[in-house]
Motif scaffolding. Structure first.
Motif, PDB file in Angstrom:
ATOM      1  N   VAL A  11     -28.279 -32.064 116.181  1.00 36.79           N
ATOM      2  CA  VAL A  11     -28.528 -31.740 114.772  1.00 36.79           C
ATOM      3  C   VAL A  11     -29.974 -32.072 114.409  1.00 36.79           C
ATOM      4  O   VAL A  11     -30.678 -31.270 113.782  1.00 36.79           O
ATOM      5  N   LEU A  12     -30.447 -33.259 114.807  1.00 36.09           N
ATOM      6  CA  LEU A  12     -31.821 -33.654 114.486  1.00 36.09           C
ATOM      7  C   LEU A  12     -32.834 -32.714 115.122  1.00 36.09           C
ATOM      8  O   LEU A  12     -33.806 -32.291 114.474  1.00 36.09           O
ATOM      9  N   GLU A  13     -32.621 -32.370 116.385  1.00 37.71           N
ATOM     10  CA  GLU A  13     -33.544 -31.466 117.077  1.00 37.71           C
ATOM     11  C   GLU A  13     -33.531 -30.084 116.443  1.00 37.71           C
ATOM     12  O   GLU A  13     -34.580 -29.432 116.339  1.00 37.71           O
ATOM     13  N   HIS A  14     -32.377 -29.624 116.033  1.00 33.16           N
ATOM     14  CA  HIS A  14     -32.285 -28.301 115.406  1.00 33.16           C
ATOM     15  C   HIS A  14     -32.992 -28.295 114.049  1.00 33.16           C
ATOM     16  O   HIS A  14     -33.739 -27.362 113.733  1.00 33.16           O
ATOM     17  N   LEU A  15     -32.786 -29.343 113.266  1.00 34.55           N
ATOM     18  CA  LEU A  15     -33.428 -29.415 111.958  1.00 34.55           C
ATOM     19  C   LEU A  15     -34.948 -29.562 112.095  1.00 34.55           C
ATOM     20  O   LEU A  15     -35.687 -29.122 111.210  1.00 34.55           O
ATOM     21  N   PRO A  19     -37.967 -26.769 109.138  1.00 36.15           N
ATOM     22  CA  PRO A  19     -38.390 -27.677 108.071  1.00 36.15           C
ATOM     23  C   PRO A  19     -37.961 -27.225 106.676  1.00 36.15           C
ATOM     24  O   PRO A  19     -37.919 -28.034 105.746  1.00 36.15           O
ATOM     25  N   GLU A  20     -37.643 -25.927 106.551  1.00 37.12           N
ATOM     26  CA  GLU A  20     -37.182 -25.433 105.254  1.00 37.12           C
ATOM     27  C   GLU A  20     -35.741 -25.806 104.971  1.00 37.12           C
ATOM     28  O   GLU A  20     -35.242 -25.650 103.853  1.00 37.12           O
ATOM     29  N   GLY A  21     -35.044 -26.332 105.997  1.00 41.98           N
ATOM     30  CA  GLY A  21     -33.657 -26.740 105.844  1.00 41.98           C
ATOM     31  C   GLY A  21     -32.674 -25.680 106.324  1.00 41.98           C
ATOM     32  O   GLY A  21     -33.041 -24.518 106.497  1.00 41.98           O
ATOM     33  N   ARG A  22     -31.446 -26.110 106.582  1.00 41.96           N
ATOM     34  CA  ARG A  22     -30.396 -25.194 107.030  1.00 41.96           C
ATOM     35  C   ARG A  22     -29.119 -25.498 106.269  1.00 41.96           C
ATOM     36  O   ARG A  22     -28.799 -26.645 105.947  1.00 41.96           O
ATOM     37  N   ALA A  23     -28.373 -24.433 105.991  1.00 37.51           N
ATOM     38  CA  ALA A  23     -27.085 -24.587 105.327  1.00 37.51           C
ATOM     39  C   ALA A  23     -26.069 -25.167 106.307  1.00 37.51           C
ATOM     40  O   ALA A  23     -26.198 -25.026 107.529  1.00 37.51           O
ATOM     41  N   LEU A  45     -25.975 -39.120 109.049  1.00 42.63           N
ATOM     42  CA  LEU A  45     -27.433 -39.046 109.168  1.00 42.63           C
ATOM     43  C   LEU A  45     -28.113 -39.226 107.818  1.00 42.63           C
ATOM     44  O   LEU A  45     -29.212 -39.796 107.733  1.00 42.63           O
ATOM     45  N   ILE A  46     -27.476 -38.760 106.760  1.00 48.65           N
ATOM     46  CA  ILE A  46     -27.992 -38.986 105.408  1.00 48.65           C
ATOM     47  C   ILE A  46     -27.925 -40.477 105.075  1.00 48.65           C
ATOM     48  O   ILE A  46     -28.875 -41.064 104.544  1.00 48.65           O
ATOM     49  N   ARG A  47     -26.794 -41.100 105.426  1.00 52.36           N
ATOM     50  CA  ARG A  47     -26.620 -42.528 105.151  1.00 52.36           C
ATOM     51  C   ARG A  47     -27.674 -43.375 105.874  1.00 52.36           C
ATOM     52  O   ARG A  47     -28.173 -44.362 105.337  1.00 52.36           O
ATOM     53  N   CYS A  48     -28.031 -42.944 107.080  1.00 52.40           N
ATOM     54  CA  CYS A  48     -29.019 -43.685 107.873  1.00 52.40           C
ATOM     55  C   CYS A  48     -30.456 -43.325 107.509  1.00 52.40           C
ATOM     56  O   CYS A  48     -31.405 -43.937 108.023  1.00 52.40           O
ATOM     57  N   GLY A  49     -30.635 -42.325 106.653  1.00 51.65           N
ATOM     58  CA  GLY A  49     -31.966 -41.998 106.169  1.00 51.65           C
ATOM     59  C   GLY A  49     -32.733 -40.970 106.966  1.00 51.65           C
ATOM     60  O   GLY A  49     -33.924 -40.759 106.720  1.00 51.65           O
ATOM     61  N   TYR A  50     -32.078 -40.305 107.939  1.00 54.99           N
ATOM     62  CA  TYR A  50     -32.773 -39.326 108.764  1.00 54.99           C
ATOM     63  C   TYR A  50     -32.667 -37.900 108.232  1.00 54.99           C
ATOM     64  O   TYR A  50     -33.437 -37.034 108.639  1.00 54.99           O
ATOM     65  N   VAL A  51     -31.725 -37.652 107.376  1.00 55.26           N
ATOM     66  CA  VAL A  51     -31.496 -36.311 106.813  1.00 55.26           C
ATOM     67  C   VAL A  51     -31.291 -36.447 105.314  1.00 55.26           C
ATOM     68  O   VAL A  51     -30.783 -37.465 104.838  1.00 55.26           O
ATOM     69  N   ARG A  52     -31.710 -35.439 104.576  1.00 56.22           N
ATOM     70  CA  ARG A  52     -31.404 -35.380 103.143  1.00 56.22           C
ATOM     71  C   ARG A  52     -30.882 -33.997 102.808  1.00 56.22           C
ATOM     72  O   ARG A  52     -31.118 -33.032 103.542  1.00 56.22           O
ATOM     73  N   GLN A  53     -30.181 -33.898 101.704  1.00 53.23           N
ATOM     74  CA  GLN A  53     -29.643 -32.618 101.262  1.00 53.23           C
ATOM     75  C   GLN A  53     -30.382 -32.168 100.018  1.00 53.23           C
ATOM     76  O   GLN A  53     -30.488 -32.918  99.040  1.00 53.23           O
ATOM     77  N   GLN A  55     -30.957 -30.749  96.658  1.00 53.44           N
ATOM     78  CA  GLN A  55     -30.021 -30.700  95.536  1.00 53.44           C
ATOM     79  C   GLN A  55     -29.910 -29.320  94.905  1.00 53.44           C
ATOM     80  O   GLN A  55     -28.876 -28.970  94.335  1.00 53.44           O
ATOM     81  N   SER A  56     -30.968 -28.523  95.009  1.00 51.14           N
ATOM     82  CA  SER A  56     -30.930 -27.211  94.356  1.00 51.14           C
ATOM     83  C   SER A  56     -30.200 -26.164  95.188  1.00 51.14           C
ATOM     84  O   SER A  56     -29.499 -25.305  94.640  1.00 51.14           O
ATOM     85  N   HIS A  57     -30.351 -26.214  96.516  1.00 51.91           N
ATOM     86  CA  HIS A  57     -29.728 -25.192  97.363  1.00 51.91           C
ATOM     87  C   HIS A  57     -28.614 -25.738  98.249  1.00 51.91           C
ATOM     88  O   HIS A  57     -27.823 -24.967  98.790  1.00 51.91           O
ATOM     89  N   GLY A  58     -28.579 -27.048  98.418  1.00 44.34           N
ATOM     90  CA  GLY A  58     -27.533 -27.643  99.248  1.00 44.34           C
ATOM     91  C   GLY A  58     -27.857 -27.659 100.727  1.00 44.34           C
ATOM     92  O   GLY A  58     -27.043 -28.108 101.535  1.00 44.34           O
ATOM     93  N   ASP A  59     -29.058 -27.161 101.101  1.00 48.91           N
ATOM     94  CA  ASP A  59     -29.429 -27.143 102.510  1.00 48.91           C
ATOM     95  C   ASP A  59     -29.768 -28.560 102.989  1.00 48.91           C
ATOM     96  O   ASP A  59     -30.186 -29.420 102.204  1.00 48.91           O
ATOM     97  N   TYR A  60     -29.622 -28.748 104.297  1.00 47.34           N
ATOM     98  CA  TYR A  60     -29.909 -30.042 104.912  1.00 47.34           C
ATOM     99  C   TYR A  60     -31.256 -29.970 105.633  1.00 47.34           C
ATOM    100  O   TYR A  60     -31.565 -28.983 106.282  1.00 47.34           O
ATOM    101  N   MET A  61     -32.043 -31.030 105.519  1.00 47.48           N
ATOM    102  CA  MET A  61     -33.354 -31.068 106.167  1.00 47.48           C
ATOM    103  C   MET A  61     -33.686 -32.497 106.576  1.00 47.48           C
ATOM    104  O   MET A  61     -33.094 -33.453 106.050  1.00 47.48           O
TER     105      MET A  61
END
Length: 260
Positions: A11-15, A19-23, A45-53, A55-61
């Motif tokens: 997941v990290l390598e794919h993201l 950089p624009e994020g993925r659904a 990954l969000i909890r650990c601080g490596y990914v964020r979502q 808020q406007s589009h819901g994509d993960y980056m």
């Protein structure tokens, strides 16, 4: 646990490539993972601080935490302090992009650079990515320090590049690649013309530690209209001298010492 770790890194390598994020649905499909499992991993990954979502589009980056870790590692290793003045000097002399890649297991990764072009076209590809061995001057320089059998084993594991992804002269067969490697051995440094990218050229020399082990590669790259074959041959002595200077200074870097 190993399966979870492997999926997390995927997941990290794919993201990292988006950089624009993925659904969520796109990540699940592209990584061939169940939607629910992908969602759980992203939550961790969000909890650990490596990914964020977003808020406007819901994509993960990705957040910049991974970047911060990498930069902290390079800073503490001393490699930039050791190599940067030498890269700056070669960049000023060549007027082109100069980079340093370090050997990391079976891969080469660019970790430092200096831009010598002050006007006109400036060539500056992505940093921090694993180098394609068959289609880059850095790869050719490193492979040329091995036997043909050793070099081809590494390329077989990574795969040949495709001309549509690289330059029109990218080697796609063993025979074509060996022509480049043998020329690099004879010359002392590698040279490519429209191999990594159309209308671009590059040259590279290996950096050897005191015991002869290859610990890195120095490259010069630029547009073909400026960095011609004649110009590359003229820059050969300066490139080789810089590689030797980096080798002599490498003892001050913990990263280089571990690879020697």
């Amino acid at each position: 646990m190993s399966a979870i770790l492997e999926r997390s890194f995927k997941v990290l390598e794919h993201l990292a490539g988006h950089p624009e994020g993925r659904a969520l649905s796109a990540l699940s499909a592209e990584l061939e993972m169940p939607l629910s499992a992908t969602h759980r991993l992203l939550g961790e990954l969000i909890r650990c601080g490596y990914v964020r979502q977003d808020q406007s589009h819901g994509d993960y980056m990705l957040t910049i935490k991974l970047v911060s870790l990498g930069l902290s590692f390079l800073s503490n290793s001393g490699i930039v302090d050791v190599a940067q003045p030498l890269l700056d000097r070669l960049a000023a002399e060549s007027g082109e992009l100069v980079r340093l890649a370090v050997v990391d297991g079976d891969e080469l990764t660019f970790v430092a650079k200096a831009q010598g072009a002050v006007r006109g076209l400036r060539y500056d590809p992505d940093m921090g990515l694993s180098v394609n061995l068959s289609c880059s001057s850095a790869g050719h320089a490193w492979l040329s320090t091995m036997t043909d059998e050793q070099a081809l084993q590494l390329v077989a594991r990574q795969g040949f590049g495709k001309p549509e992804d690289y330059g029109p002269k990218a080697p796609t067969t063993v025979k074509a690649l060996l022509v480049y490697l043998r020329a690099a051995r004879k010359r002392g440094f590698a040279m490519i013309n429209e191999v990594f990218a159309p209308a671009m050229t590059a040259m590279a020399a290996p950096v050897r530690s005191g015991n002869g082990a290859v610990i890195g590669v120095i490259t010069i790259a630029g547009p073909l209209v400026r960095l011609t074959e004649e110009r590359m041959l003229a820059l050969g002595p300066a490139l080789l001298a810089t590689a030797e200077d980096v080798a002599h200074a490498s003892g001050a870097s913990a990263l280089f010492k571990r690879r020697a």
